[in-house]
Design a protein around this motif. Sequence first.
Motif, PDB file in Angstrom:
ATOM      1  N   SER A   1       0.849  -1.192   0.071  1.00  0.00           N
ATOM      2  CA  SER A   1      -0.067  -0.061   0.032  1.00  0.00           C
ATOM      3  C   SER A   1       0.748   1.371  -0.063  1.00  0.00           C
ATOM      4  O   SER A   1       2.102   1.290   0.265  1.00  0.00           O
TER       5      SER A   1
ATOM      6  N   LEU B   1     -13.638  -0.488   2.829  1.00  0.00           N
ATOM      7  CA  LEU B   1     -11.987  -0.746   2.313  1.00  0.00           C
ATOM      8  C   LEU B   1     -11.766  -0.395   0.715  1.00  0.00           C
ATOM      9  O   LEU B   1     -12.760  -1.050  -0.127  1.00  0.00           O
TER      10      LEU B   1
ATOM     11  N   CYS C   1      -6.097  -7.733  -3.078  1.00  0.00           N
ATOM     12  CA  CYS C   1      -5.855  -6.830  -2.072  1.00  0.00           C
ATOM     13  C   CYS C   1      -5.519  -7.690  -0.613  1.00  0.00           C
ATOM     14  O   CYS C   1      -6.289  -8.548  -0.585  1.00  0.00           O
TER      15      CYS C   1
ATOM     16  N   TRP D   1      -5.420  -7.438   3.205  1.00  0.00           N
ATOM     17  CA  TRP D   1      -5.911  -6.349   4.216  1.00  0.00           C
ATOM     18  C   TRP D   1      -5.699  -7.042   5.676  1.00  0.00           C
ATOM     19  O   TRP D   1      -5.977  -8.226   5.797  1.00  0.00           O
TER      20      TRP D   1
ATOM     21  N   HIS E   1      -8.388  -1.596   9.402  1.00  0.00           N
ATOM     22  CA  HIS E   1      -7.945  -2.236   8.467  1.00  0.00           C
ATOM     23  C   HIS E   1      -6.805  -1.677   7.687  1.00  0.00           C
ATOM     24  O   HIS E   1      -6.981  -0.419   7.488  1.00  0.00           O
TER      25      HIS E   1
ATOM     26  N   CYS F   1      -4.014  -2.003   4.152  1.00  0.00           N
ATOM     27  CA  CYS F   1      -3.770  -2.892   3.199  1.00  0.00           C
ATOM     28  C   CYS F   1      -2.168  -3.211   3.456  1.00  0.00           C
ATOM     29  O   CYS F   1      -1.312  -2.354   3.213  1.00  0.00           O
TER      30      CYS F   1
END
Length: 459
Positions: free
Chosen positions: A67, A355, A382, A384, A391, A393
């Motif tokens: 991320s 998200l 993705c 998480w 949350h 990433c």
Amino acid sequence: MAMEDQSSVPRRQTFGSMLQSDPNHDQDEYINFRTSNTSDQSGLANYDHNHRASRLSSDYNMMISPSPSEECYSLSSTPYIAPSMDLTSSPLSKSPWSSHVESYLYTGLIGSLVREEGHIYSLAASGDLLYTGSDSKNIRIWKNQKEFAGFKSNSGLVKAIIISGERIFTGHQDGKVRVWKVSPNDPNVYRRIGTLPTLKAYIKSSMNPNNYVEVRRNRNSVWIRHFDAISSLSMSEDQNLLYSASWDKTIKVWRSSDFKCLESISAHEDAVNSVVVGFDGLIFSGSADGTVKVWRRELQGNKTKHFFSQTLLNQECAVTSLVVDPSSNFLYCGSSDGFVNFWERAKFLSHGGVLRGHKSAVLCLATAGNLVFSGSADTNICVWRREGCDHICLSVLKGHSGPVKCMAVEEDHGPTINGDRQFIVYSGSLDKSVKIWRVSPCPPHMQAQLQHQSQWGTS
């Protein structure tokens, strides 16, 4: 890729619902959606169908993208070209799968299976076995990334697979659920032990005019049978009830011991794309009509009945997938707008947030430990990590060249990383491949540091 409260999320145009079950168009069901605005189909329509159909394998540069808030790092694989092989008619003959294996200590690709048999629609993992379903009607079984066994249905593309003890339940395009079991004499041989509804039950039901319901204009069908494709399967906690969701807008409840259809729930105004058994006797369903609904299971004498409880989500875009985390504390919902909504059990199913990590429709979800995996039409996965109710990433798994349609997760029995157990993620795609990933719950910068220490023997 941040979490936002639902109230701040703007509504998007309707992305549409699943294509009706025309067998001639089945291979494109996730390329075409029902929508009044064709410009809104960019998430899937930009995927080149001709490219998918002709591609045997790819020179995949498997990059694990963190991320934006994490330190950048990547892991790339050596190019691999799968050989071309002829298909044979026998479902048990070796299929043209080619394995490509790389070994990474932390998050990264560890295997790639590329096939010519068709798009991958369903996956299920149990122990050291991986079950894959495709539009070839074959169910393949893999062990240690090698073909172990296989079986084939007479009709109906394989849309869903779940494992319950020694039995395998498969949902198909023809609206039937088939049940399989391994032969006690040969672990490589699987036999069909049932079809839902059973022929006996169907004939008996068809003799009573009261058992017919209107399914379309001027068309009736017995209530125990799905008249459109099955999209999702889920098993109750005690393994006694099987739930099947269908594009015919219903959810049917089956007794797993004798395959009897106990109930048919008229659940939604459009195709039901996902059903999942939750917690506290609740069942969750998601539909192309944009809603997520909650159903309450109650015992009435010797019978089980389901009653509508509440609607958790009502939006313009289609709900594509649902999953409940292993601790049964969170419900996650993927949508065609690329968002993942979630709700918290501890707060009486109040909305926890959204998200945002994908550019196109979220087609599948999976959970393991405190990790959530979302697969999308943008070809990415993705990862998480949940910390309390927040949350982040951890990374984005890149490698598929087509929409990621299905996923399954198993715990990795290898070494732990800082006491955290790693996971093996299987992802199936419309690029006709299955990829196998090892995923660590550690943040990317910590993984890079640990890998550097491992390479140089430092502490």
